[in-house]
Design a protein around this motif. Structure first.
Motif, PDB file in Angstrom:
ATOM      1  N   ALA A   1      -5.149  64.904  29.031  1.00  0.00           N
ATOM      2  CA  ALA A   1      -5.215  64.092  28.439  1.00  0.00           C
ATOM      3  C   ALA A   1      -4.606  63.221  29.568  1.00  0.00           C
ATOM      4  O   ALA A   1      -5.817  62.674  30.767  1.00  0.00           O
ATOM      5  N   TYR A   2      -4.141  63.815  30.756  1.00  0.00           N
ATOM      6  CA  TYR A   2      -3.391  62.982  32.093  1.00  0.00           C
ATOM      7  C   TYR A   2      -4.701  63.428  33.150  1.00  0.00           C
ATOM      8  O   TYR A   2      -6.083  63.130  33.572  1.00  0.00           O
ATOM      9  N   ILE A   3      -5.639  65.042  32.489  1.00  0.00           N
ATOM     10  CA  ILE A   3      -6.889  65.891  33.884  1.00  0.00           C
ATOM     11  C   ILE A   3      -7.844  64.605  33.384  1.00  0.00           C
ATOM     12  O   ILE A   3      -8.971  64.184  33.767  1.00  0.00           O
ATOM     13  N   ASP A   4      -8.297  64.661  32.130  1.00  0.00           N
ATOM     14  CA  ASP A   4      -9.166  63.613  31.789  1.00  0.00           C
ATOM     15  C   ASP A   4      -8.934  62.480  31.880  1.00  0.00           C
ATOM     16  O   ASP A   4     -10.542  62.339  32.734  1.00  0.00           O
ATOM     17  N   GLY A   5      -8.194  61.410  32.129  1.00  0.00           N
ATOM     18  CA  GLY A   5      -7.916  60.170  32.379  1.00  0.00           C
ATOM     19  C   GLY A   5      -8.624  59.842  33.960  1.00  0.00           C
ATOM     20  O   GLY A   5      -9.571  59.336  34.248  1.00  0.00           O
ATOM     21  N   GLU A   6      -8.232  61.256  34.611  1.00  0.00           N
ATOM     22  CA  GLU A   6      -7.548  60.761  36.340  1.00  0.00           C
ATOM     23  C   GLU A   6      -9.135  62.286  36.232  1.00  0.00           C
ATOM     24  O   GLU A   6      -9.915  61.061  37.335  1.00  0.00           O
ATOM     25  N   THR A   7      -9.887  62.281  35.586  1.00  0.00           N
ATOM     26  CA  THR A   7     -11.362  62.789  36.351  1.00  0.00           C
ATOM     27  C   THR A   7     -12.202  61.908  35.823  1.00  0.00           C
ATOM     28  O   THR A   7     -13.142  61.491  36.771  1.00  0.00           O
ATOM     29  N   PHE A   8     -11.709  61.061  34.301  1.00  0.00           N
ATOM     30  CA  PHE A   8     -13.025  60.231  34.401  1.00  0.00           C
ATOM     31  C   PHE A   8     -13.058  58.826  35.578  1.00  0.00           C
ATOM     32  O   PHE A   8     -13.505  58.709  36.389  1.00  0.00           O
ATOM     33  N   ASN A   9     -11.605  58.470  35.784  1.00  0.00           N
ATOM     34  CA  ASN A   9     -11.946  57.477  37.258  1.00  0.00           C
ATOM     35  C   ASN A   9     -12.514  58.743  38.458  1.00  0.00           C
ATOM     36  O   ASN A   9     -13.221  57.490  39.031  1.00  0.00           O
ATOM     37  N   LEU A  10     -12.437  59.811  38.316  1.00  0.00           N
ATOM     38  CA  LEU A  10     -12.715  60.226  39.979  1.00  0.00           C
ATOM     39  C   LEU A  10     -14.603  60.208  39.932  1.00  0.00           C
ATOM     40  O   LEU A  10     -15.151  59.677  40.756  1.00  0.00           O
ATOM     41  N   ILE A  11     -14.903  60.823  38.611  1.00  0.00           N
ATOM     42  CA  ILE A  11     -16.476  60.294  38.089  1.00  0.00           C
ATOM     43  C   ILE A  11     -16.645  59.379  38.233  1.00  0.00           C
ATOM     44  O   ILE A  11     -18.123  58.944  38.720  1.00  0.00           O
ATOM     45  N   ASN A  12     -15.586  58.166  38.029  1.00  0.00           N
ATOM     46  CA  ASN A  12     -16.712  57.064  38.262  1.00  0.00           C
ATOM     47  C   ASN A  12     -16.799  56.411  39.239  1.00  0.00           C
ATOM     48  O   ASN A  12     -16.800  54.851  39.690  1.00  0.00           O
ATOM     49  N   GLY A  13     -16.136  56.901  40.122  1.00  0.00           N
ATOM     50  CA  GLY A  13     -16.084  56.290  41.640  1.00  0.00           C
ATOM     51  C   GLY A  13     -14.509  55.051  41.606  1.00  0.00           C
ATOM     52  O   GLY A  13     -14.856  54.862  42.211  1.00  0.00           O
ATOM     53  N   ARG A  14     -13.532  55.593  41.324  1.00  0.00           N
ATOM     54  CA  ARG A  14     -12.575  54.297  40.539  1.00  0.00           C
ATOM     55  C   ARG A  14     -11.509  55.389  41.698  1.00  0.00           C
ATOM     56  O   ARG A  14     -10.452  55.550  41.135  1.00  0.00           O
ATOM     57  N   VAL A  15     -11.678  54.923  42.902  1.00  0.00           N
ATOM     58  CA  VAL A  15     -10.407  55.947  43.867  1.00  0.00           C
ATOM     59  C   VAL A  15     -11.076  55.526  45.258  1.00  0.00           C
ATOM     60  O   VAL A  15     -11.527  54.804  45.274  1.00  0.00           O
ATOM     61  N   VAL A  16      -9.262  55.820  45.593  1.00  0.00           N
ATOM     62  CA  VAL A  16      -9.287  55.185  46.775  1.00  0.00           C
ATOM     63  C   VAL A  16     -10.256  56.111  47.962  1.00  0.00           C
ATOM     64  O   VAL A  16      -9.931  57.738  47.686  1.00  0.00           O
TER      65      VAL A  16
END
Length: 203
Positions: free
Chosen positions: A158-173
């Motif tokens: 669940a942690y990986i899923d949430g982080e990767t969706f942030n990543l592919i949606n461009g919500r990263v620094v």
């Protein structure tokens, strides 16, 4: 028309073009039967020679996408590895696939689907993959209660899923090594949840 539009339509080509459009569009929400048929090079009614409905075609594509995801997750895991390296490679695979195939990952991970309408063979694939993933995590913590290891697997996933969706949606620094952070944090999280330091260290 595509370069292969002169070829006779087949179920395989319908599945391939459906997945190609999903990959290009970043998910399945904007993909429809007429667009798929146009890519195949035939009238949209031809799909009914192979599938009972567009939903039936989507489920066939969904199962194919799950297969590609499973192949990616198991990449390199046939090699003889100590538990720490095995776990790191598995988590790296989990974090890599969404970056490489964001549209397909959204299709299988977040696009709306009717679970009640999921065909039995697709549900069997989902259940088998989940069981494999839990077993893979459990094997990295020998001696830990299987229920504890399974619960840890679910939390880490669940942690990986949430982080990767942030990543592919461009919500990263910008410039941050998100995948590296996901892998390192997942390893730490699994160790904490199982109260088990994987043999060989988490690095």
């Amino acid at each position: 028309m595509t370069a292969t539009s002169h070829l006779k339509p087949t179920a395989e080509r319908f599945i391939q073009e459906t997945l190609s459009l999903i990959a290009e569009r970043g998910g399945s929400s904007d993909v429809n039967l007429r667009e798929v048929s146009r890519r195949v090079g035939c009238a949209h009614t031809n799909v009914y020679n192979y599938f009972s409905s567009f939903d039936d075609l989507r489920w066939a594509a969904f199962r194919r996408a799950l297969g590609a995801y499973g192949d990616a997750l198991s990449e390199g895991l046939d090699d003889p590895l100590p538990p720490s390296d095995y776990l790191r490679r598995l988590i790296t695979n989990l974090a890599t696939f969404p970056q490489a195939h964001p549209g397909i990952y959204r299709f299988i991970g977040s696009d709306p689907i009717d679970l009640d309408a999921m065909p039995a063979e697709v549900m069997d694939t989902v259940v088998t993959m989940k069981r494999w993933l839990i077993d893979a995590f459990t094997s990295c913590a020998p001696g830990v209660d299987p229920t504890t290891a399974a619960e840890a697997c679910n939390v880490v996933y669940a942690y990986i899923d949430g982080e990767t969706f942030n990543l592919i949606n461009g919500r990263v620094v910008p410039g941050e090594d998100i995948k590296g952070r996901i892998v390192d944090n997942s390893l730490r999280l699994f160790a904490v949840l199982t109260e088990h330091q994987v043999h060989g260290g988490m690095r």
